[in-house]
Design an enzyme around this catalytic site. Structure first.
Site, PDB file in Angstrom:
ATOM      1  N   ARG A 119       0.821  -1.208   0.000  1.00 13.86           N
ATOM      2  CA  ARG A 119       0.000   0.000   0.000  1.00 13.86           C
ATOM      3  C   ARG A 119       0.856   1.260   0.000  1.00 13.86           C
ATOM      4  NH1 ARG A 119      -5.547  -0.039   0.439  1.00 13.86           N
ATOM      5  NH2 ARG A 119      -6.339  -2.077   0.971  1.00 13.86           N
ATOM      6  N   TYR A 167     -15.051 -11.487   0.278  1.00 14.62           N
ATOM      7  CA  TYR A 167     -15.733 -10.226  -0.055  1.00 14.62           C
ATOM      8  C   TYR A 167     -16.993 -10.489  -0.883  1.00 14.62           C
ATOM      9  CZ  TYR A 167     -12.077  -7.125   1.742  1.00 14.62           C
ATOM     10  OH  TYR A 167     -11.223  -6.439   2.561  1.00 14.62           O
ATOM     11  N   ASP A 177      -6.809  -2.608  -7.547  1.00 15.18           N
ATOM     12  CA  ASP A 177      -7.412  -3.145  -6.328  1.00 15.18           C
ATOM     13  C   ASP A 177      -7.734  -4.619  -6.534  1.00 15.18           C
ATOM     14  OD1 ASP A 177      -8.468  -2.020  -3.610  1.00 15.18           O
ATOM     15  OD2 ASP A 177      -9.918  -3.518  -4.255  1.00 15.18           O
ATOM     16  N   ARG A 193      -7.229  11.855  -6.049  1.00 17.39           N
ATOM     17  CA  ARG A 193      -8.575  11.350  -5.737  1.00 17.39           C
ATOM     18  C   ARG A 193      -9.614  12.466  -5.598  1.00 17.39           C
ATOM     19  NH1 ARG A 193     -11.676   9.092  -5.072  1.00 17.39           N
ATOM     20  NH2 ARG A 193     -11.995   7.784  -3.257  1.00 17.39           N
TER      21      ARG A 193
HETATM   22  O1  1CP Z   1       0.279   0.894  -3.233  1.00 10.45           O
HETATM   23  C1  1CP Z   1      -0.923   0.664  -3.280  1.00 10.45           C
HETATM   24  O2  1CP Z   1      -1.771   1.238  -2.564  1.00 10.45           O
HETATM   25  C2  1CP Z   1      -1.320  -0.340  -4.329  1.00 10.45           C
HETATM   26  C3  1CP Z   1      -2.710  -0.471  -4.637  1.00 10.45           C
HETATM   27  C4  1CP Z   1      -3.651  -1.285  -3.742  1.00 10.45           C
HETATM   28  C5  1CP Z   1      -3.534  -2.614  -3.324  1.00 10.45           C
HETATM   29  C6  1CP Z   1      -2.333  -3.533  -3.435  1.00 10.45           C
HETATM   30  C7  1CP Z   1      -4.914  -0.817  -3.357  1.00 10.45           C
HETATM   31  C8  1CP Z   1      -5.431   0.542  -3.572  1.00 10.45           C
HETATM   32  N1  1CP Z   1      -5.594  -1.865  -2.797  1.00 10.45           N
HETATM   33  C9  1CP Z   1      -4.769  -2.966  -2.750  1.00 10.45           C
HETATM   34  C10 1CP Z   1      -5.089  -4.309  -2.257  1.00 10.45           C
HETATM   35  C11 1CP Z   1      -6.311  -4.520  -1.436  1.00 10.45           C
HETATM   36  N2  1CP Z   1      -7.572  -3.980  -1.600  1.00 10.45           N
HETATM   37  C12 1CP Z   1      -6.376  -5.451  -0.376  1.00 10.45           C
HETATM   38  C13 1CP Z   1      -5.238  -6.348   0.037  1.00 10.45           C
HETATM   39  C14 1CP Z   1      -4.224  -5.677   0.867  1.00 10.45           C
HETATM   40  C15 1CP Z   1      -4.611  -5.357   2.277  1.00 10.45           C
HETATM   41  O3  1CP Z   1      -4.961  -6.287   3.027  1.00 10.45           O
HETATM   42  O4  1CP Z   1      -4.517  -4.185   2.627  1.00 10.45           O
HETATM   43  C16 1CP Z   1      -7.676  -5.411   0.145  1.00 10.45           C
HETATM   44  C17 1CP Z   1      -8.213  -6.212   1.313  1.00 10.45           C
HETATM   45  C18 1CP Z   1      -8.433  -4.487  -0.641  1.00 10.45           C
HETATM   46  C19 1CP Z   1      -9.855  -4.168  -0.517  1.00 10.45           C
HETATM   47  C20 1CP Z   1     -10.050  -2.721  -0.303  1.00 10.45           C
HETATM   48  N3  1CP Z   1      -9.970  -1.786  -1.299  1.00 10.45           N
HETATM   49  C21 1CP Z   1     -10.235  -2.043   0.917  1.00 10.45           C
HETATM   50  C22 1CP Z   1     -10.354  -2.682   2.303  1.00 10.45           C
HETATM   51  C23 1CP Z   1     -11.778  -2.929   2.579  1.00 10.45           C
HETATM   52  C24 1CP Z   1     -12.128  -3.527   3.909  1.00 10.45           C
HETATM   53  O5  1CP Z   1     -12.527  -2.756   4.796  1.00 10.45           O
HETATM   54  O6  1CP Z   1     -12.071  -4.753   4.073  1.00 10.45           O
HETATM   55  C25 1CP Z   1     -10.297  -0.679   0.621  1.00 10.45           C
HETATM   56  C26 1CP Z   1     -10.537   0.461   1.568  1.00 10.45           C
HETATM   57  C27 1CP Z   1     -10.112  -0.539  -0.789  1.00 10.45           C
HETATM   58  C28 1CP Z   1     -10.036   0.702  -1.572  1.00 10.45           C
HETATM   59  C29 1CP Z   1      -8.661   1.112  -1.892  1.00 10.45           C
HETATM   60  N4  1CP Z   1      -7.783   0.330  -2.626  1.00 10.45           N
HETATM   61  C30 1CP Z   1      -6.589   1.003  -2.803  1.00 10.45           C
HETATM   62  C31 1CP Z   1      -6.737   2.284  -2.149  1.00 10.45           C
HETATM   63  C32 1CP Z   1      -5.687   3.331  -2.124  1.00 10.45           C
HETATM   64  C33 1CP Z   1      -8.016   2.328  -1.595  1.00 10.45           C
HETATM   65  C34 1CP Z   1      -8.639   3.487  -0.864  1.00 10.45           C
HETATM   66  C35 1CP Z   1      -9.566   4.158  -1.807  1.00 10.45           C
HETATM   67  C36 1CP Z   1      -9.606   5.642  -1.683  1.00 10.45           C
HETATM   68  O7  1CP Z   1     -10.374   6.135  -0.851  1.00 10.45           O
HETATM   69  O8  1CP Z   1      -8.906   6.337  -2.407  1.00 10.45           O
END
Ligand code: 1CP
Length: 344
Positions: free
Chosen positions: A25, A151, A74, A38
């Site tokens: 992340r 999910y 994602d 964003r």
């Molecule tokens: O460097 C990076 O940020 C790379 C991009 C990346 C990756 C590798 C994002 C962007 N998401 C992920 C993987 C991801 N997405 C995982 C696995 C890693 C982990 O456990 O952290 C999971 C579980 C998700 C699902 C997801 N997408 C969540 C979690 C939900 C939950 O509560 O269970 C969330 C909040 C997202 C949205 C998301 N994905 C990425 C970002 C930066 C965001 C936030 C969105 C925003 O508001 O801009």
């Protein structure tokens, strides 16, 4: 050594000047540049327009001496392409409009041309590669089948994914069918990212640690093995991250991956003694990044020294034990990366 050389050397298990560093992340909401992006574009737009995805992925590279970039995307692109309807409310977790609860829900999955509806992800990798050339390592990624299944069934985030774990036992045949389908889409999606320029791929099993070893063996592992059978044939370096997966570590060798991204609660030396020839990555507690730069420097150096003591630093990548938390001050991230970059 320059960054990509160091990253590739770590993947091969060659001697290193020091372990390479990237952070799960690394391109997220903690960075002002990402928040600015964003403010202008929706989350799915950033994922789906390769030029925006590359801008997000470059943010951390411009700031820190990282050795690898991870494509900005994602894990939920898979349920989105299957037609489950995935949205992100402002400041919330994901919501899935059509969760999987019955065989009829599964039958409605849109498998026809599913990969073409995620072609923006390999295109984002290609755009990133075109921008970075050979300067940095590039990682592709996908959700591991169990986490994506969780999910899909739950319909969003959860602490315990009770619906998903219940469905596994209430209708194991449906669960296996869904996991198999997800695994096949994930394998093709990862191969498409490799074809587009990814040097390695990571599978995120963020919720796999909820399972008991026998459940992981019966449900999650066969789906992972379908993926590694396809990737292994192409010799793709494949890392598996199982959050809270220390109790599963003895089992995970059977998954067929080339390496493990260790949760922060796993002791490096123990994992290394279990897997002397595997790539290991990790595993600083992301909560430490909310604390003082001094503590981070000390802990990071101690981990790097453990890597050196246990395998001469080979097969080792410095990372966090889970993703960077929103609200992490960019300065503490700098302390971690600088410590890694200066280590000799
Ligand atoms: O460097 C990076 O940020 C790379 C991009 C990346 C990756 C590798 C994002 C962007 N998401 C992920 C993987 C991801 N997405 C995982 C696995 C890693 C982990 O456990 O952290 C999971 C579980 C998700 C699902 C997801 N997408 C969540 C979690 C939900 C939950 O509560 O269970 C969330 C909040 C997202 C949205 C998301 N994905 C990425 C970002 C930066 C965001 C936030 C969105 C925003 O508001 O801009």
């Amino acid at each position: 050594m320059h960054s990509r050389e160091r990253f590739l050397a770590a993947l091969r298990g060659d001697a290193l000047d020091r372990p390479p560093v990237w952070l799960m992340r690394q391109a997220g909401r903690y960075l002002p540049g990402y928040r600015a992006l964003r403010a202008e574009h929706s989350f799915w737009d950033v994922c789906q327009k390769p030029e925006l995805s590359t801008r997000a992925a470059l943010e951390p590279l411009d700031r820190y001496a990282l050795d690898a970039a991870i494509v900005f995307s994602d894990i939920l692109v898979v349920p989105l392409a299957l037609g489950l309807g995935v949205s992100f409310g402002p400041g919330e977790g994901p919501r899935i409009a059509r969760p999987l609860r019955t065989a009829a829900d599964y039958d409605a999955w849109n498998l026809d041309g599913v990969l073409s509806r995620i072609d923006y992800l390999p295109r984002a990798v290609a755009h990133l590669k075109d921008t970075l050339k050979d300067r940095y390592g590039i990682l592709g990624f996908a959700g591991a089948p169990f986490t994506l299944f969780a999910y899909c069934v739950e319909g969003g985030g959860s602490d315990d994914f009770r619906e998903a774990r219940t469905l596994m036992h209430r209708d194991p045949a449906l669960a296996h069918q869904a996991l198999t389908t997800i695994a096949d889409v994930v394998a093709d999606l990862l191969l498409a990212q490799v074809d587009a320029g990814a040097d390695a791929v990571q599978l995120f099993d963020s919720w796999g640690g909820l399972l008991a070893p026998d459940e992981y063996r019966d449900f999650a592992l066969p789906a992972l093995q379908r993926i590694t059978a396809k990737l292994g044939a192409r010799k793709v370096p494949t890392l598996l991250f199982v959050r809270g997966g220390h109790h599963l570590l003895p089992l995970l060798g059977e998954s067929g991956v080339t390496g493990f991204s260790l949760d922060w609660r796993t002791e490096w030396a123990i994992a290394r003694s279990m897997y002397p020839g595997h790539l290991l990555q990790g595993n600083i507690d992301p909560v430490l990044l909310l604390g003082s730069p001094d503590v981070i420097r000390r802990r990071t150096r101690a981990l790097l020294e453990t890597m050196r003591a246990t395998s001469e630093g080979r097969h080792s990548i410095l990372n966090l034990g889970h993703g960077i938390l929103p609200g992490t001050p960019p300065e503490t991230v700098a302390a971690l990366v600088e410590t890694a970059a200066e280590f000799r």
